[in-house]
Design an enzyme around this catalytic site. Structure first.
Site, short mmCIF file in Angstrom:
data_model
loop_
_atom_site.label_atom_id
_atom_site.label_comp_id
_atom_site.label_asym_id
_atom_site.label_seq_id
_atom_site.Cartn_x
_atom_site.Cartn_y
_atom_site.Cartn_z
CD GLU A 166 -3.09 -1.00 0.36
OE1 GLU A 166 -3.38 0.15 -0.03
OE2 GLU A 166 -3.73 -2.01 0.01
CB CYS A 219 -1.52 7.45 1.03
SG CYS A 219 -3.02 6.65 1.64
P1 NAD Z 1 8.29 4.38 5.06
O1 NAD Z 1 8.34 3.58 3.82
O2 NAD Z 1 9.45 5.24 5.40
O3 NAD Z 1 8.02 3.46 6.35
C1 NAD Z 1 6.95 2.53 6.45
C2 NAD Z 1 7.35 1.36 7.37
O4 NAD Z 1 8.47 0.69 6.81
C3 NAD Z 1 7.77 1.77 8.79
O5 NAD Z 1 7.22 0.84 9.71
C4 NAD Z 1 9.28 1.67 8.75
O6 NAD Z 1 9.85 1.33 9.99
C5 NAD Z 1 9.52 0.55 7.76
N1 NAD Z 1 10.79 0.66 7.04
C6 NAD Z 1 11.50 1.78 6.78
N2 NAD Z 1 12.63 1.46 6.07
C7 NAD Z 1 12.60 0.11 5.90
C8 NAD Z 1 13.47 -0.83 5.26
N3 NAD Z 1 14.58 -0.44 4.66
N4 NAD Z 1 13.12 -2.13 5.27
C9 NAD Z 1 11.97 -2.53 5.87
N5 NAD Z 1 11.12 -1.69 6.49
C10 NAD Z 1 11.42 -0.39 6.51
O7 NAD Z 1 6.95 5.25 4.90
P2 NAD Z 1 6.41 6.39 5.85
O8 NAD Z 1 7.28 7.60 5.73
O9 NAD Z 1 6.12 5.84 7.19
O10 NAD Z 1 4.99 6.71 5.17
C11 NAD Z 1 4.80 7.64 4.15
C12 NAD Z 1 4.49 6.98 2.85
O11 NAD Z 1 3.50 5.98 3.02
C13 NAD Z 1 3.93 7.92 1.80
O12 NAD Z 1 4.52 7.65 0.57
C14 NAD Z 1 2.45 7.58 1.76
O13 NAD Z 1 1.82 7.88 0.53
C15 NAD Z 1 2.48 6.13 2.04
N6 NAD Z 1 1.20 5.69 2.58
C16 NAD Z 1 0.43 4.86 1.85
C17 NAD Z 1 -0.80 4.46 2.34
C18 NAD Z 1 -1.71 3.55 1.57
O14 NAD Z 1 -2.64 3.03 2.16
N7 NAD Z 1 -1.49 3.33 0.28
C19 NAD Z 1 -1.22 4.92 3.58
C20 NAD Z 1 -0.40 5.75 4.30
C21 NAD Z 1 0.83 6.13 3.81
#
Ligand code: NAD
Length: 465
Positions: free
Chosen positions: A212, A246
């Protein structure tokens, strides 16, 4: 104290055993678990709201509606429908005298990662179908919302035995360690960039994934709409959680000759909705999650202005908040038109030909959502037909996500797979096709496929023409 890696391996092994027990649970038993979760969420509601205030300065109204109510509604929806969804689905058989059924079985061991912008909802909303489909599960909340992570951990450990649902708090180190384990399914909400890493890691164990992700959700406004009526719909969606959504409108396309009027109405709406005596009403407008993201947004704004944009409204930064901001004359080369904004800046772009807008949308990765405002359904359907996005709404923004009978998810760079309602149940299930063959001797054609083949090919070839 046990280190995280050892703890994680222990929990993984515990769940590996327990998955077979959980798999055999009835709809009633799964519903009972979901109801226990609901009771605990309601009991902890004040603490959840307080945590969201601490992490994001999230208005209590938004915390109650978009974080808690959405999870409770999903639990209620599963409670009403799970029994029916779990029933094997009988389908017509081609083997004579046989029966064929599709049986939904749990994927098994699941891992759920959540993002920080709706740190409660994005952790618990996928947990509902994970439990409904009969899986065991490890949750990894976002480290960028630590207070919500802590209250989520308190709820999970109170409601579930860790052999069924466990939570591991921590940052990228914990997130990466988890990826070493051979989960059956990984459900990830977050950025497209990290989503790619998740998919690569999942490939090692051939785990299935739900991604997502984000993207740049455009809004296209037809000239036949009443701007005064639609501005509140677009802007309330844009500025919920200070644009850190998002599905938030990323940028708007408006007809050239209507742009001045649109921008005037937008300015008025912002004053009316978020300001009192010239001051931003902070209790109704979220903070930006951290310094890094605030700097990123400031950088996007400065770059846009350096490349010719006009700040029509806002632009100020105060107490970790960026004011609702509206830009006009944004150059296509500006960084803000390249990456997902994910903050309270709205570029208003103008157009003369709808085909140009469609070309611009199609030149970018497929967004998570596309929004069209028009009185003419033919126009809306034409835009839908000529573009692609995870989901879409005509004459509204974001609210398609609340529809329980619509799948919610992205496509390609905005995501893979979908959830909520039956789509979540299917995402966390494996659809196992089962043939119940008729007894030997009941189908006279059965031995036709057995060797020796002599003299049979000609008959077979009669069928291939
Ligand atoms: P992110 O990708 O930085 O982090 C998301 C999760 O991944 C966190 O739990 C984090 O600890 C983990 N993570 C970070 N680096 C990682 C790695 N290298 N390996 C494995 N896990 C890792 O995202 P964010 O900054 O928390 O969220 C913002 C983004 O999420 C935006 O792009 C937004 O559009 C998207 N988003 C999408 C939805 C949806 O439903 N489609 C909903 C909310 C947010």
């Amino acid at each position: 104290m046990v280190d995280v890696k050892t703890k994680l391996q222990e929990v993984f092994q515990l769940q590996k055993q327990q998955q077979h027990v959980v798999k055999m649970t009835s709809a009633e038993e799964r519903i009972e678990k979901l109801q226990k979760l609901k009771v605990e969420i309601i009991a902890q509601a004040p603490s959840i709201m307080e945590a969201l205030q601490q992490d994001l300065g999230k208005p209590a109204f938004e915390a109650a509606s978009s974080e808690m109510l959405s999870v409770i509604s999903e639990i209620d929806y599963f409670t009403a429908n799970l029994k029916q969804w779990m029933e094997p689905h009988v389908v017509p058989a081609r083997n004579e005298g046989a029966q064929t059924k599709i049986i939904s079985e749990p994927k098994g061991q699941c891992l759920i990662y959540s993002a920080w912008n709706f740190p409660f909802m994005l952790l618990f909303l996928p947990l509902v179908p994970a439990i409904g489909a009969g899986n065991v599960c490890i949750l990894k909340p976002s480290e960028l919302a630590p207070a919500t992570s802590a209250i989520s951990a308190k709820i999970i450990t109170k409601v579930f035995d860790e052999s069924e649902v466990a939570i591991l708090e921590g940052g990228v180190d914990v997130a990466t360690l988890l990826l070493e384990q051979p989960f059956n399914h990984i459900f990830f909400t977050g950025s497209t960039h990290v989503g790619r890493e998740i998919m690569q890691a999942a490939g090692k164990h051939l785990a299935s994934v739900t991604l997502e992700l984000g993207g740049k959700c455009p809004v296209i406004i037809d000239e036949n709409v009443d701007l005064e009526k639609i501005v509140p719909r677009i802007l309330s969606g844009k500025y919920t959680n200070a644009g850190q959504v998002c599905l938030a409108p990323d940028h708007v396309y408006v007809k050239e000759e209507q742009s001045q009027e649109f921008v005037r109405l937008v300015g008025e709406y912002i004053q009316r909705s978020y300001f009192e005596n010239g001051e931003l009403v902070k209790s109704d407008f979220s903070k930006i999650v951290n310094e890094r993201n605030l700097n990123r947004l400031e950088g996007l704004l400065q770059d846009a202005v350096a490349k010719g944009a006009t700040v029509h409204v806002g632009g100020e930064i105060e107490d970790g908040r960026m004011y609702p901001t509206v830009l006009t004359d944004v150059s296509v080369d500006a960084q803000i038109m390249e990456e997902e904004i994910f903050g309270p800046i709205l570029p208003v772009l103008t157009y003369t030909s709808l085909d140009d807008v469609i070309d611009q949308v199609n030149a970018r990765p497929k967004p998570l959502a596309l929004y069209i405002f028009s009185e003419d359904q033919n126009m809306a359907d034409l835009v839908l037909a000529k573009t692609s996005s995870g989901g879409a709404a005509v004459n509204d923004v974001i609210r398609h996500m609340l529809e329980p009978n619509l799948p919610f998810g992205g496509v390609n760079e905005s995501g893979i797979g979908s959830y909520t309602g039956i789509f979540g149940f299917k995402e966390f299930s494996h659809e196992r096709g089962v043939l119940y063959q008729a007894p030997v001797g009941t189908n006279p054609l059965e031995t036709f496929a057995h060797a020796p083949y002599k003299g049979k090919l000609e008959m077979l070839m009669q069928r291939i023409k």
